[in-house]
Motif scaffolding. Structure first.
Motif, PDB file in Angstrom:
ATOM      1  N   GLY A 116       0.843  -0.781  -0.054  1.00  0.00           N
ATOM      2  CA  GLY A 116      -0.158  -0.197  -0.446  1.00  0.00           C
ATOM      3  C   GLY A 116       0.799   1.203  -0.054  1.00  0.00           C
ATOM      4  N   GLU A 117       0.783   2.262  -0.401  1.00  0.00           N
ATOM      5  CA  GLU A 117       1.264   3.812  -0.895  1.00  0.00           C
ATOM      6  C   GLU A 117       1.986   3.524  -1.307  1.00  0.00           C
ATOM      7  OE1 GLU A 117       0.707   6.186   3.008  1.00  0.00           O
ATOM      8  OE2 GLU A 117       1.072   4.286   4.269  1.00  0.00           O
ATOM      9  N   GLY A 118       2.278   2.731  -2.164  1.00  0.00           N
ATOM     10  CA  GLY A 118       3.417   2.635  -3.169  1.00  0.00           C
ATOM     11  C   GLY A 118       4.269   1.913  -2.667  1.00  0.00           C
ATOM     12  N   TRP A 119       4.260   1.160  -1.326  1.00  0.00           N
ATOM     13  CA  TRP A 119       5.951   0.832  -1.162  1.00  0.00           C
ATOM     14  C   TRP A 119       4.980  -1.263  -2.477  1.00  0.00           C
ATOM     15  CZ3 TRP A 119       9.692   1.376   1.456  1.00  0.00           C
ATOM     16  CH2 TRP A 119      10.264   2.760   1.595  1.00  0.00           C
ATOM     17  N   GLN A 120       6.356  -1.862  -1.867  1.00  0.00           N
ATOM     18  CA  GLN A 120       5.791  -2.620  -2.621  1.00  0.00           C
ATOM     19  C   GLN A 120       7.338  -3.912  -2.510  1.00  0.00           C
ATOM     20  OE1 GLN A 120       6.024  -3.042  -7.116  1.00  0.00           O
ATOM     21  NE2 GLN A 120       3.886  -3.473  -6.981  1.00  0.00           N
ATOM     22  N   VAL A 121       7.175  -5.461  -2.144  1.00  0.00           N
ATOM     23  CA  VAL A 121       7.291  -6.563  -1.052  1.00  0.00           C
ATOM     24  C   VAL A 121       7.712  -7.553  -2.637  1.00  0.00           C
ATOM     25  CG1 VAL A 121       7.522  -5.709   1.624  1.00  0.00           C
ATOM     26  CG2 VAL A 121       6.457  -7.426   0.074  1.00  0.00           C
ATOM     27  N   GLU A 122       8.860  -8.189  -2.049  1.00  0.00           N
ATOM     28  CA  GLU A 122       9.454  -9.623  -3.387  1.00  0.00           C
ATOM     29  C   GLU A 122       9.689 -10.234  -2.258  1.00  0.00           C
ATOM     30  OE1 GLU A 122      11.019 -10.578  -7.206  1.00  0.00           O
ATOM     31  OE2 GLU A 122      12.006  -8.532  -6.188  1.00  0.00           O
ATOM     32  N   LEU A 123       9.258 -11.420  -2.332  1.00  0.00           N
ATOM     33  CA  LEU A 123       9.132 -12.744  -2.214  1.00  0.00           C
ATOM     34  C   LEU A 123      10.392 -13.766  -2.683  1.00  0.00           C
ATOM     35  CD1 LEU A 123       6.622 -11.579  -0.486  1.00  0.00           C
ATOM     36  CD2 LEU A 123       6.270 -14.376  -1.109  1.00  0.00           C
ATOM     37  N   ASN A 124      11.206 -14.383  -1.837  1.00  0.00           N
ATOM     38  CA  ASN A 124      13.295 -14.267  -2.965  1.00  0.00           C
ATOM     39  C   ASN A 124      13.380 -15.595  -2.151  1.00  0.00           C
ATOM     40  OD1 ASN A 124      14.041 -14.999  -4.760  1.00  0.00           O
ATOM     41  ND2 ASN A 124      15.557 -13.754  -4.735  1.00  0.00           N
ATOM     42  N   GLY A 125      12.960 -17.112  -2.357  1.00  0.00           N
ATOM     43  CA  GLY A 125      13.943 -18.067  -1.413  1.00  0.00           C
ATOM     44  C   GLY A 125      12.882 -17.986   0.186  1.00  0.00           C
ATOM     45  N   ARG A 132      14.042 -15.196   2.374  1.00  0.00           N
ATOM     46  CA  ARG A 132      13.101 -13.485   2.979  1.00  0.00           C
ATOM     47  C   ARG A 132      12.935 -12.923   1.902  1.00  0.00           C
ATOM     48  NH1 ARG A 132      17.908 -11.716   3.697  1.00  0.00           N
ATOM     49  NH2 ARG A 132      17.427  -9.315   3.002  1.00  0.00           N
ATOM     50  N   ALA A 133      12.252 -11.994   1.935  1.00  0.00           N
ATOM     51  CA  ALA A 133      11.821 -10.903   1.331  1.00  0.00           C
ATOM     52  C   ALA A 133      11.811  -9.475   1.420  1.00  0.00           C
ATOM     53  CB  ALA A 133       9.817 -10.394   1.301  1.00  0.00           C
ATOM     54  N   GLU A 134      12.428  -8.639   0.492  1.00  0.00           N
ATOM     55  CA  GLU A 134      12.270  -7.518   0.690  1.00  0.00           C
ATOM     56  C   GLU A 134      11.740  -6.362   0.407  1.00  0.00           C
ATOM     57  OE1 GLU A 134      16.919  -7.122  -0.886  1.00  0.00           O
ATOM     58  OE2 GLU A 134      17.286  -8.173  -0.078  1.00  0.00           O
ATOM     59  N   TYR A 135      12.018  -4.752   0.523  1.00  0.00           N
ATOM     60  CA  TYR A 135      10.530  -3.272  -0.227  1.00  0.00           C
ATOM     61  C   TYR A 135      12.441  -3.488  -0.945  1.00  0.00           C
ATOM     62  CZ  TYR A 135       9.416  -3.245   4.849  1.00  0.00           C
ATOM     63  OH  TYR A 135       9.044  -3.076   6.042  1.00  0.00           O
ATOM     64  N   VAL A 136      11.160  -3.246  -2.443  1.00  0.00           N
ATOM     65  CA  VAL A 136      11.793  -3.430  -3.506  1.00  0.00           C
ATOM     66  C   VAL A 136      11.234  -1.851  -4.120  1.00  0.00           C
ATOM     67  CG1 VAL A 136      11.747  -6.016  -4.486  1.00  0.00           C
ATOM     68  CG2 VAL A 136      10.056  -5.287  -4.228  1.00  0.00           C
ATOM     69  N   THR A 137      10.106  -1.592  -3.932  1.00  0.00           N
ATOM     70  CA  THR A 137       9.795   0.301  -4.598  1.00  0.00           C
ATOM     71  C   THR A 137       9.514   0.656  -3.089  1.00  0.00           C
ATOM     72  OG1 THR A 137       8.626  -1.246  -5.866  1.00  0.00           O
ATOM     73  CG2 THR A 137       7.971   0.764  -6.441  1.00  0.00           C
ATOM     74  N   ALA A 138       9.884   1.560  -3.130  1.00  0.00           N
ATOM     75  CA  ALA A 138       9.686   1.761  -1.961  1.00  0.00           C
ATOM     76  C   ALA A 138       8.507   3.778  -2.186  1.00  0.00           C
ATOM     77  CB  ALA A 138      11.364   3.550  -1.998  1.00  0.00           C
ATOM     78  N   GLY A 139       7.357   4.475  -1.706  1.00  0.00           N
ATOM     79  CA  GLY A 139       6.468   4.740  -1.960  1.00  0.00           C
ATOM     80  C   GLY A 139       6.210   5.997  -1.052  1.00  0.00           C
ATOM     81  N   VAL A 140       5.454   6.303  -0.289  1.00  0.00           N
ATOM     82  CA  VAL A 140       4.910   7.383   0.545  1.00  0.00           C
ATOM     83  C   VAL A 140       6.197   7.196   1.752  1.00  0.00           C
ATOM     84  CG1 VAL A 140       3.504   8.631   2.700  1.00  0.00           C
ATOM     85  CG2 VAL A 140       2.709   7.868   0.139  1.00  0.00           C
ATOM     86  N   SER A 141       7.083   8.730   2.488  1.00  0.00           N
ATOM     87  CA  SER A 141       8.136   7.976   2.988  1.00  0.00           C
ATOM     88  C   SER A 141       7.311   7.378   4.254  1.00  0.00           C
ATOM     89  CB  SER A 141       8.665   9.138   3.564  1.00  0.00           C
ATOM     90  OG  SER A 141       9.341   9.550   4.428  1.00  0.00           O
ATOM     91  N   LYS A 142       8.492   6.197   4.794  1.00  0.00           N
ATOM     92  CA  LYS A 142       8.400   5.310   5.870  1.00  0.00           C
ATOM     93  C   LYS A 142       9.430   5.669   6.950  1.00  0.00           C
ATOM     94  CE  LYS A 142       3.711   4.008   5.166  1.00  0.00           C
ATOM     95  NZ  LYS A 142       3.012   4.792   6.478  1.00  0.00           N
ATOM     96  N   VAL A 143       9.350   5.808   8.153  1.00  0.00           N
ATOM     97  CA  VAL A 143      10.200   6.219   9.332  1.00  0.00           C
ATOM     98  C   VAL A 143      11.499   5.076   9.308  1.00  0.00           C
ATOM     99  CG1 VAL A 143      11.298   6.679  11.307  1.00  0.00           C
ATOM    100  CG2 VAL A 143       9.258   7.441  10.461  1.00  0.00           C
ATOM    101  N   GLY A 144      12.588   4.593   8.940  1.00  0.00           N
ATOM    102  CA  GLY A 144      13.414   4.288   8.929  1.00  0.00           C
ATOM    103  C   GLY A 144      13.303   3.126   7.707  1.00  0.00           C
ATOM    104  N   THR A 145      12.171   3.189   6.955  1.00  0.00           N
ATOM    105  CA  THR A 145      12.158   2.002   5.432  1.00  0.00           C
ATOM    106  C   THR A 145      12.940   2.263   4.455  1.00  0.00           C
ATOM    107  OG1 THR A 145      10.244   1.504   6.278  1.00  0.00           O
ATOM    108  CG2 THR A 145      10.244  -0.172   4.586  1.00  0.00           C
ATOM    109  N   ASN A 146      13.733   1.792   3.961  1.00  0.00           N
ATOM    110  CA  ASN A 146      14.736   1.997   2.427  1.00  0.00           C
ATOM    111  C   ASN A 146      14.255   0.497   1.819  1.00  0.00           C
ATOM    112  OD1 ASN A 146      16.523   4.631   3.184  1.00  0.00           O
ATOM    113  ND2 ASN A 146      17.063   2.737   4.638  1.00  0.00           N
ATOM    114  N   VAL A 147      14.019   0.895   0.358  1.00  0.00           N
ATOM    115  CA  VAL A 147      14.970  -0.496  -0.848  1.00  0.00           C
ATOM    116  C   VAL A 147      15.643  -1.365  -0.395  1.00  0.00           C
ATOM    117  CG1 VAL A 147      14.434  -0.309  -2.967  1.00  0.00           C
ATOM    118  CG2 VAL A 147      13.123   1.332  -2.645  1.00  0.00           C
TER     119      VAL A 147
END
Length: 270
Positions: free
Chosen positions: A48-57, A59-74
């Motif tokens: 939501g709000e432009g953020w996406q996560v990708e599942l891989n193996g 683990r999962a990581e944030y792959v797209t950054a949307g609305v600014s979130k404290v301490g959250t980075n691609v």
């Protein structure tokens, strides 16, 4: 002759039925395999709000950054150490608070193209399957909050490094570093990462507090007083970011369950 022809006809009919059944069975097997892979720990899901996560193996990581979130980075981890425990169900360390909280133990289940997250002791939430955006980038944060990550993410722009030093500690150590922020800083990132040649030892938790030392207690539960707490597991980076910082920030590296060797790096953007 008539009896022989009749036997041949019956034999041909039985063979035809067998072949049709066999091909049908193969198709069903193939469909079953495809359905199983549809539930594999893989894919892109929308936070939501432009953020996406990708599942891989595992683990999962944030792959797209949307609305600014404290301490959250691609590039930061959304989930780590996920292990299959049932039909399309996994358990490991995963974010709470709709995907932007701390990493903690919980379960994840893929159902009808939705990813249901149930953190232990926190509210569950559901993500819809999405299509990976071509947009990339990272977001900073205001004072406070937490973040942990692997390679990627971090602050952008022209940076200046204030601190870049190797730190070693023992189990239970609470090592304090004081960072005086120069005037006019727009963003500051405090990060610990692995030291080359000493893999698996970046396991210290990090706590940051402006103006005074953070405090940490283990009983009756693991708790702290800090403006930012980063308690990622295993080899993940510990990261805290601050917007428009000023004054003195006290950084504590804490050997929660092991001795540690970390590279402490503090970067600023003016």
């Amino acid at each position: 002759m008539k009896k022989s022809n009749l036997i041949k006809a019956i034999t041909t009919l039985i063979l035809a039925v067998f072949l049709v059944t066999s091909f049908s069975g193969c198709k069903k097997i193939k469909e079953t395999i495809e359905e199983a892979w549809d539930g594999y720990w893989a894919g892109v899901f929308d936070l939501g709000e432009g953020w996406q996560v990708e599942l891989n193996g595992d683990r999962a990581e944030y792959v797209t950054a949307g609305v600014s979130k404290v301490g959250t980075n691609v590039g930061d981890p959304f989930a780590i150490g996920m292990a299959l425990i049932g039909n399309n169900k996994w358990r490991g360390y995963i974010r709470e608070k709709n995907g932007y909280g701390f990493l903690g133990l919980g379960t994840a289940e893929i159902i009808d193209n939705k990813l249901k997250i149930t953190p232990d002791g926190a509210a569950p939430y559901t993500l819809n399957k999405g299509v990976k955006s071509t947009g990339t980038g990272s977001s900073g944060g205001s004072s406070g909050g937490s973040s942990g990550g692997s390679s990627g993410g971090g602050i952008g722009g022209t940076t200046q490094t204030l601190v870049n030093q190797k730190v070693e500690g023992k189990l239970g150590d609470k090592l304090i570093f004081k960072i005086t922020v120069p005037a006019g800083v727009k963003q500051m990132e405090i990060r610990t990462t692995e030291v080359a040649g000493t893999y698996y030892f970046n396991v210290a938790d990090m706590f940051v507090r402006k103006g005074s030392d953070p405090t940490v207690t283990l009983t009756p539960r693991y708790s702290w007083t800090a403006d930012c707490a980063s308690i990622e597991s295993n080899r993940a980076d510990e990261v805290c970011t601050f917007s428009n910082p000023s004054g003195v920030y006290h950084v504590m590296l804490y050997g929660y369950n092991s001795s540690f060797t970390s590279q402490l790096v503090v970067k600023i953007v003016k």
